[in-house]
Write a protein that holds these residues in place. Structure first.
Motif, PDB file in Angstrom:
ATOM      1  N   MET A 131       0.848  -1.183   0.000  1.00 25.15           N
ATOM      2  CA  MET A 131       0.000   0.000   0.000  1.00 25.15           C
ATOM      3  C   MET A 131       0.891   1.243   0.000  1.00 25.15           C
ATOM      4  SD  MET A 131      -2.966   0.921   2.677  1.00 25.15           S
ATOM      5  CE  MET A 131      -3.642   2.524   2.773  1.00 25.15           C
ATOM      6  N   SER A 132       0.633   2.121  -0.929  1.00 25.09           N
ATOM      7  CA  SER A 132       1.424   3.335  -1.054  1.00 25.09           C
ATOM      8  C   SER A 132       1.081   4.322   0.051  1.00 25.09           C
ATOM      9  CB  SER A 132       1.157   3.981  -2.412  1.00 25.09           C
ATOM     10  OG  SER A 132       1.844   5.204  -2.486  1.00 25.09           O
ATOM     11  N   THR A 133       2.097   4.927   0.582  1.00 22.20           N
ATOM     12  CA  THR A 133       1.882   5.946   1.593  1.00 22.20           C
ATOM     13  C   THR A 133       2.195   7.319   1.026  1.00 22.20           C
ATOM     14  OG1 THR A 133       4.126   5.656   2.400  1.00 22.20           O
ATOM     15  CG2 THR A 133       2.380   4.393   3.502  1.00 22.20           C
ATOM     16  N   LYS A 134       2.268   7.387  -0.296  1.00 22.82           N
ATOM     17  CA  LYS A 134       2.581   8.662  -0.930  1.00 22.82           C
ATOM     18  C   LYS A 134       1.322   9.498  -1.056  1.00 22.82           C
ATOM     19  CE  LYS A 134       6.395   6.838  -3.586  1.00 22.82           C
ATOM     20  NZ  LYS A 134       6.857   6.425  -4.902  1.00 22.82           N
ATOM     21  N   ARG A 135       1.504  10.794  -0.927  1.00 21.62           N
ATOM     22  CA  ARG A 135       0.391  11.716  -1.152  1.00 21.62           C
ATOM     23  C   ARG A 135       0.952  13.021  -1.687  1.00 21.62           C
ATOM     24  NH1 ARG A 135      -1.679  14.982   3.776  1.00 21.62           N
ATOM     25  NH2 ARG A 135       0.203  15.154   5.037  1.00 21.62           N
ATOM     26  N   ILE A 136       0.089  13.711  -2.400  1.00 18.38           N
ATOM     27  CA  ILE A 136       0.470  14.990  -3.004  1.00 18.38           C
ATOM     28  C   ILE A 136      -0.397  16.075  -2.387  1.00 18.38           C
ATOM     29  CG2 ILE A 136       0.455  16.336  -5.130  1.00 18.38           C
ATOM     30  CD1 ILE A 136       1.099  13.749  -6.632  1.00 18.38           C
ATOM     31  N   ILE A 137       0.258  17.133  -1.964  1.00 22.14           N
ATOM     32  CA  ILE A 137      -0.486  18.284  -1.474  1.00 22.14           C
ATOM     33  C   ILE A 137      -0.133  19.491  -2.346  1.00 22.14           C
ATOM     34  CG2 ILE A 137      -0.775  17.483   0.886  1.00 22.14           C
ATOM     35  CD1 ILE A 137       1.552  19.185   1.729  1.00 22.14           C
ATOM     36  N   LYS A 138      -1.143  20.305  -2.570  1.00 19.82           N
ATOM     37  CA  LYS A 138      -0.946  21.490  -3.421  1.00 19.82           C
ATOM     38  C   LYS A 138      -1.386  22.714  -2.637  1.00 19.82           C
ATOM     39  CE  LYS A 138      -3.694  22.404  -6.989  1.00 19.82           C
ATOM     40  NZ  LYS A 138      -4.263  23.726  -7.004  1.00 19.82           N
ATOM     41  N   PHE A 139      -0.473  23.643  -2.511  1.00 21.70           N
ATOM     42  CA  PHE A 139      -0.788  24.914  -1.871  1.00 21.70           C
ATOM     43  C   PHE A 139      -1.192  25.874  -2.969  1.00 21.70           C
ATOM     44  CE2 PHE A 139       1.758  22.804   1.267  1.00 21.70           C
ATOM     45  CZ  PHE A 139       1.217  23.207   2.468  1.00 21.70           C
ATOM     46  N   GLU A 140      -2.353  26.464  -2.809  1.00 24.73           N
ATOM     47  CA  GLU A 140      -2.872  27.359  -3.835  1.00 24.73           C
ATOM     48  C   GLU A 140      -3.740  28.449  -3.232  1.00 24.73           C
ATOM     49  OE1 GLU A 140      -5.474  25.099  -6.352  1.00 24.73           O
ATOM     50  OE2 GLU A 140      -7.138  25.434  -4.982  1.00 24.73           O
ATOM     51  N   LYS A 141      -4.024  29.411  -4.069  1.00 22.77           N
ATOM     52  CA  LYS A 141      -4.916  30.509  -3.718  1.00 22.77           C
ATOM     53  C   LYS A 141      -5.999  30.536  -4.791  1.00 22.77           C
ATOM     54  CE  LYS A 141      -4.684  35.434  -2.956  1.00 22.77           C
ATOM     55  NZ  LYS A 141      -3.918  36.608  -3.300  1.00 22.77           N
ATOM     56  N   ASP A 142      -7.233  30.843  -4.404  1.00 20.47           N
ATOM     57  CA  ASP A 142      -8.363  30.762  -5.326  1.00 20.47           C
ATOM     58  C   ASP A 142      -8.202  31.605  -6.590  1.00 20.47           C
ATOM     59  OD1 ASP A 142      -9.603  28.981  -3.652  1.00 20.47           O
ATOM     60  OD2 ASP A 142     -10.854  30.494  -2.697  1.00 20.47           O
ATOM     61  N   ASP A 143      -7.730  32.817  -6.459  1.00 15.41           N
ATOM     62  CA  ASP A 143      -7.675  33.713  -7.613  1.00 15.41           C
ATOM     63  C   ASP A 143      -6.302  33.727  -8.294  1.00 15.41           C
ATOM     64  OD1 ASP A 143      -6.401  34.917  -5.536  1.00 15.41           O
ATOM     65  OD2 ASP A 143      -7.273  36.893  -5.860  1.00 15.41           O
ATOM     66  N   CYS A 144      -5.629  32.611  -8.270  1.00 14.51           N
ATOM     67  CA  CYS A 144      -4.278  32.493  -8.810  1.00 14.51           C
ATOM     68  C   CYS A 144      -4.320  31.700 -10.121  1.00 14.51           C
ATOM     69  CB  CYS A 144      -3.408  31.806  -7.762  1.00 14.51           C
ATOM     70  SG  CYS A 144      -1.864  31.143  -8.346  1.00 14.51           S
ATOM     71  N   SER A 145      -4.017  32.341 -11.228  1.00 12.90           N
ATOM     72  CA  SER A 145      -4.072  31.669 -12.534  1.00 12.90           C
ATOM     73  C   SER A 145      -3.115  30.489 -12.622  1.00 12.90           C
ATOM     74  CB  SER A 145      -3.786  32.662 -13.661  1.00 12.90           C
ATOM     75  OG  SER A 145      -4.825  33.587 -13.747  1.00 12.90           O
ATOM     76  N   PRO A 146      -1.836  30.626 -12.218  1.00 11.07           N
ATOM     77  CA  PRO A 146      -0.949  29.456 -12.265  1.00 11.07           C
ATOM     78  C   PRO A 146      -1.457  28.297 -11.397  1.00 11.07           C
ATOM     79  CG  PRO A 146       0.337  31.458 -12.027  1.00 11.07           C
ATOM     80  CD  PRO A 146      -1.107  31.844 -11.856  1.00 11.07           C
ATOM     81  N   CYS A 147      -2.105  28.639 -10.271  1.00 14.70           N
ATOM     82  CA  CYS A 147      -2.670  27.590  -9.406  1.00 14.70           C
ATOM     83  C   CYS A 147      -3.750  26.810 -10.160  1.00 14.70           C
ATOM     84  CB  CYS A 147      -3.276  28.193  -8.144  1.00 14.70           C
ATOM     85  SG  CYS A 147      -2.095  29.076  -7.103  1.00 14.70           S
ATOM     86  N   ASN A 148      -4.597  27.544 -10.892  1.00 17.90           N
ATOM     87  CA  ASN A 148      -5.643  26.883 -11.664  1.00 17.90           C
ATOM     88  C   ASN A 148      -5.041  26.023 -12.771  1.00 17.90           C
ATOM     89  OD1 ASN A 148      -7.619  28.094 -10.108  1.00 17.90           O
ATOM     90  ND2 ASN A 148      -7.764  29.872 -11.445  1.00 17.90           N
ATOM     91  N   MET A 149      -3.959  26.479 -13.372  1.00 13.03           N
ATOM     92  CA  MET A 149      -3.299  25.703 -14.419  1.00 13.03           C
ATOM     93  C   MET A 149      -2.723  24.411 -13.844  1.00 13.03           C
ATOM     94  SD  MET A 149      -1.531  28.953 -16.321  1.00 13.03           S
ATOM     95  CE  MET A 149      -0.611  28.041 -17.545  1.00 13.03           C
ATOM     96  N   VAL A 150      -2.160  24.476 -12.656  1.00 11.97           N
ATOM     97  CA  VAL A 150      -1.641  23.266 -12.012  1.00 11.97           C
ATOM     98  C   VAL A 150      -2.788  22.307 -11.709  1.00 11.97           C
ATOM     99  CG1 VAL A 150      -0.531  22.361  -9.926  1.00 11.97           C
ATOM    100  CG2 VAL A 150       0.431  24.357 -11.083  1.00 11.97           C
ATOM    101  N   SER A 151      -3.896  22.836 -11.188  1.00 10.41           N
ATOM    102  CA  SER A 151      -5.055  21.985 -10.892  1.00 10.41           C
ATOM    103  C   SER A 151      -5.556  21.300 -12.149  1.00 10.41           C
ATOM    104  CB  SER A 151      -6.187  22.821 -10.288  1.00 10.41           C
ATOM    105  OG  SER A 151      -5.815  23.305  -9.031  1.00 10.41           O
ATOM    106  N   GLU A 152      -5.672  22.057 -13.238  1.00  6.26           N
ATOM    107  CA  GLU A 152      -6.132  21.464 -14.497  1.00  6.26           C
ATOM    108  C   GLU A 152      -5.179  20.369 -14.962  1.00  6.26           C
ATOM    109  OE1 GLU A 152      -6.658  24.655 -17.282  1.00  6.26           O
ATOM    110  OE2 GLU A 152      -8.159  25.626 -16.019  1.00  6.26           O
ATOM    111  N   TYR A 153      -3.883  20.604 -14.825  1.00  2.00           N
ATOM    112  CA  TYR A 153      -2.885  19.614 -15.227  1.00  2.00           C
ATOM    113  C   TYR A 153      -3.036  18.340 -14.388  1.00  2.00           C
ATOM    114  CZ  TYR A 153       1.557  17.371 -16.145  1.00  2.00           C
ATOM    115  OH  TYR A 153       2.512  16.453 -16.497  1.00  2.00           O
ATOM    116  N   LEU A 154      -3.088  18.500 -13.077  1.00  2.00           N
ATOM    117  CA  LEU A 154      -3.192  17.330 -12.195  1.00  2.00           C
ATOM    118  C   LEU A 154      -4.506  16.590 -12.417  1.00  2.00           C
ATOM    119  CD1 LEU A 154      -1.734  18.817  -8.875  1.00  2.00           C
ATOM    120  CD2 LEU A 154      -0.566  17.322 -10.516  1.00  2.00           C
ATOM    121  N   ASP A 155      -5.587  17.331 -12.616  1.00  2.00           N
ATOM    122  CA  ASP A 155      -6.889  16.704 -12.864  1.00  2.00           C
ATOM    123  C   ASP A 155      -6.861  15.915 -14.170  1.00  2.00           C
ATOM    124  OD1 ASP A 155      -7.808  17.835 -10.521  1.00  2.00           O
ATOM    125  OD2 ASP A 155      -8.889  19.467 -11.527  1.00  2.00           O
ATOM    126  N   ARG A 156      -6.236  16.493 -15.194  1.00  2.00           N
ATOM    127  CA  ARG A 156      -6.135  15.815 -16.490  1.00  2.00           C
ATOM    128  C   ARG A 156      -5.345  14.513 -16.374  1.00  2.00           C
ATOM    129  NH1 ARG A 156      -4.752  20.350 -19.116  1.00  2.00           N
ATOM    130  NH2 ARG A 156      -2.560  19.791 -19.088  1.00  2.00           N
TER     131      ARG A 156
END
Length: 80
Positions: free
Chosen positions: A1-26
């Motif tokens: 069982m993997s114990t790895k996890r990814i956390i992302k620090f972001e701010k709601d109105d941050c364009s690069p943050c949204n781009m990272v979210s879209e990338y990870l979601d994709r």
């Protein structure tokens, strides 16, 4: 069982943050999202100084970190 996890620090109105979210979601990556302005104790714990910051953890030890929207580095991080 993997114990790895990814956390992302972001701010709601941050364009690069949204781009990272879209990338990870994709890529189908499961990750936790933390707003460092709402949870400054976690930002301090992980030494986050800017957003977006994506951190790969294994057993709560940092394996890798990507700051900003850098698809090449994110692809390496999610492949680990």
């Amino acid at each position: 069982m993997s114990t790895k996890r990814i956390i992302k620090f972001e701010k709601d109105d941050c364009s690069p943050c949204n781009m990272v979210s879209e990338y990870l979601d994709r890529k189908g990556v499961v990750y936790e999202t933390i707003n460092p302005f709402n949870q400054p104790e976690l930002a301090m714990q992980f030494r986050v100084r800017s957003v977006p910051t994506v951190i790969l953890l294994e057993q709560e030890q940092e394996l890798s970190r990507v700051i900003g929207f850098k698809p090449e580095e994110l692809s390496v991080l999610v492949a680990v």
